[in-house]
Scaffold this active site. Structure first.
Site, PDB file in Angstrom:
ATOM      1  N   GLN A 251     -13.576   5.073   4.903  1.00 19.36           N
ATOM      2  CA  GLN A 251     -14.579   6.009   4.400  1.00 19.36           C
ATOM      3  C   GLN A 251     -15.957   5.717   5.001  1.00 19.36           C
ATOM      4  O   GLN A 251     -16.715   6.646   5.330  1.00 19.36           O
ATOM      5  CB  GLN A 251     -14.638   5.934   2.873  1.00 19.36           C
TER       6      GLN A 251
ATOM      7  N   GLU B   3      18.982  -1.100  -2.204  1.00 20.10           N
ATOM      8  CA  GLU B   3      20.017  -0.103  -1.946  1.00 20.10           C
ATOM      9  C   GLU B   3      19.492   1.279  -2.317  1.00 20.10           C
ATOM     10  O   GLU B   3      18.463   1.404  -2.984  1.00 20.10           O
ATOM     11  CB  GLU B   3      21.280  -0.432  -2.759  1.00 20.10           C
TER      12      GLU B   3
ATOM     13  N   ARG C 282       6.270 -12.502  -1.674  1.00 17.12           N
ATOM     14  CA  ARG C 282       5.126 -11.823  -2.287  1.00 17.12           C
ATOM     15  C   ARG C 282       3.807 -12.449  -1.855  1.00 17.12           C
ATOM     16  O   ARG C 282       2.809 -11.753  -1.655  1.00 17.12           O
ATOM     17  CB  ARG C 282       5.287 -11.843  -3.810  1.00 17.12           C
TER      18      ARG C 282
ATOM     19  N   GLY D  17      20.327   3.283  -4.562  1.00 15.79           N
ATOM     20  CA  GLY D  17      20.189   3.461  -6.009  1.00 15.79           C
ATOM     21  C   GLY D  17      19.739   2.214  -6.736  1.00 15.79           C
ATOM     22  O   GLY D  17      19.828   2.145  -7.958  1.00 15.79           O
TER      23      GLY D  17
ATOM     24  N   GLU E  75       8.660  -5.853  -1.669  1.00 12.89           N
ATOM     25  CA  GLU E  75       8.739  -7.179  -2.302  1.00 12.89           C
ATOM     26  C   GLU E  75       8.591  -7.064  -3.830  1.00 12.89           C
ATOM     27  O   GLU E  75       8.100  -7.971  -4.499  1.00 12.89           O
ATOM     28  CB  GLU E  75       7.668  -8.141  -1.747  1.00 12.89           C
TER      29      GLU E  75
END
Length: 379
Positions: free
Chosen positions: A335, A126, A241, A128, A362
């Site tokens: 790079q 959310e 995850r 907050g 996650e």
């Protein structure tokens, strides 16, 4: 411990690699530029069993393991980490219905989710309440055989274009014990969506706020009992995850492979880049780090499959390590391309953009350290 893949696992990985090369790779850059959500391609993946990878077979799932899923998502992400990541989120939401839904809920939702005729989103964050997920405020008030929802979810992958939202909402007091899980159809009156966010990466999937304004959702759409929602959300994140780590691994491996190919073609100071020992050592370190990350990911996936007591800790460890390594390797690959790495036609800059968010979602990698530290110090 056997670190070799079985014949079945090798076939699963190869199937996903072939699909990624044929159906994702040729279109990924265009999808990224157009911000196109490739629904038809998602359903083609589901036809091969990738819509319900670890959902039980009686409702159309593939019934595979978390390690199998890691192999699939790594393979898909070699072509497009963003699209692979959405498929992983869909699978997480489908698994939550399979694991915590009753028989009627499983039969109602999962055949469509496994075929991806129904697309799913996971709605926890959310405005907050990001890392502090237990502080969420979207509230569901019981009114007879319905809940009336008010509040907002933020950063929802698939938001506005998916059919089902597995959402964590507050049905009780403050804190984790006041949270419940509802399966909310996207066309429910009172559900609306914010604008598609303009993002650094992950452009092949929309990201929107999901807004609840007096939305009525049947009580029969609740997974588990009132107050089970935080536990359900965290269980889903253990697997999520691992999946997002696998997506980082696949994207980084693709970036490394591109760099190795480029170094065999590009010359400087009269020699190919691959002939410079300093660059050879750098590439060797990148390959070592990816292989270590892969081994760690498989270890954590095996623990989650076995439901070992340390599975949550290992999933958090793997997520922190693999996503950090994945981004670092992809960035180093850019790079090694020099200025050409910054151009979209070389395929590196999109990988870097897509992988960066994996260190945030996650559960941020700072939160992964917190989970591990709590395990270490026993609190």
């Amino acid at each position: 411990m056997d670190f070799s893949l079985s014949e079945e696992q090798t076939a699963i990985r190869d199937m996903a690699r072939e699909f990624a090369a044929a159906e994702l790779a040729p279109h990924a850059d265009e999808w990224d530029r157009r911000k196109h959500f490739p629904v038809d391609t998602l359903r083609a993946a589901a036809a091969l069993g990738m819509g319900g990878i670890y959902v039980r077979e009686d409702v159309g799932g593939s019934g595979l393991t978390r390690l199998d899923a890691a192999l699939i998502f790594e393979a898909l992400a070699t072509a497009c980490p963003s699209t692979a990541a959405y498929i992983s989120i869909h699978n997480m939401a489908a698994w939550m219905v399979d694991a915590f839904g009753n028989d009627e809920q499983r039969q109602r939702w999962l055949p469509g989710l496994c075929s991806m005729e129904l697309l799913a989103s996971y709605a926890l964050t959310e405005p907050g309440a990001g890392s502090d997920a237990a502080a969420l405020r979207a509230r569901a008030v019981r009114d007879g055989d319905h809940y009336v929802l008010n509040g907002q979810k933020q950063f929802i992958s698939g938001g506005g274009e998916t059919d089902v939202y597995v959402a964590m909402v507050r049905t009780g007091a403050d804190g984790p014990k006041g949270i419940s899980t509802l399966v909310i159809p996207g066309d429910t009156p009172g559900v609306s969506f914010g604008a598609n966010e303009v993002k650094m990466g992950w452009n092949t999937q929309p990201t929107r706020a999901v807004i609840f304004e007096g939305a009525r959702v049947p009580v029969e759409n609740r997974l588990g009992q009132e107050g089970d929602g935080f536990r359900i959300a965290m269980a889903g994140l253990d697997g999520g995850r691992l999946n997002i780590s696998a997506c980082s691994l696949g994207g980084a491996q693709a970036a490394l492979d591109k760099a190795v190919g480029y170094m065999g073609e590009r010359s400087a100071f009269g020699r190919h880049l691959k002939e410079f020992q300093a660059l050879q050592f750098r590439v060797a370190d990148m390959a070592i780090e990816l292989e270590a990350a892969r081994t760690f990911l498989w270890r954590a996936a095996s623990a989650l499959d076995a439901k070992t007591p340390d599975a949550t800790k290992l999933c958090a460890m793997a997520k922190r390590y693999v996503t950090d390594i994945g981004f670092d390797v992809a960035n180093q690959a850019l790079q090694l391309h020099g200025g050409y790495g910054y151009l979209s036609e070389y395929g590196i800059e999109k990988i870097v953009r897509d992988l960066r968010v994996h260190q945030i979602l996650e559960g941020t990698n700072e939160i992964m350290r917190l989970i591990v530290a709590r395990e270490i110090f026993g609190r």
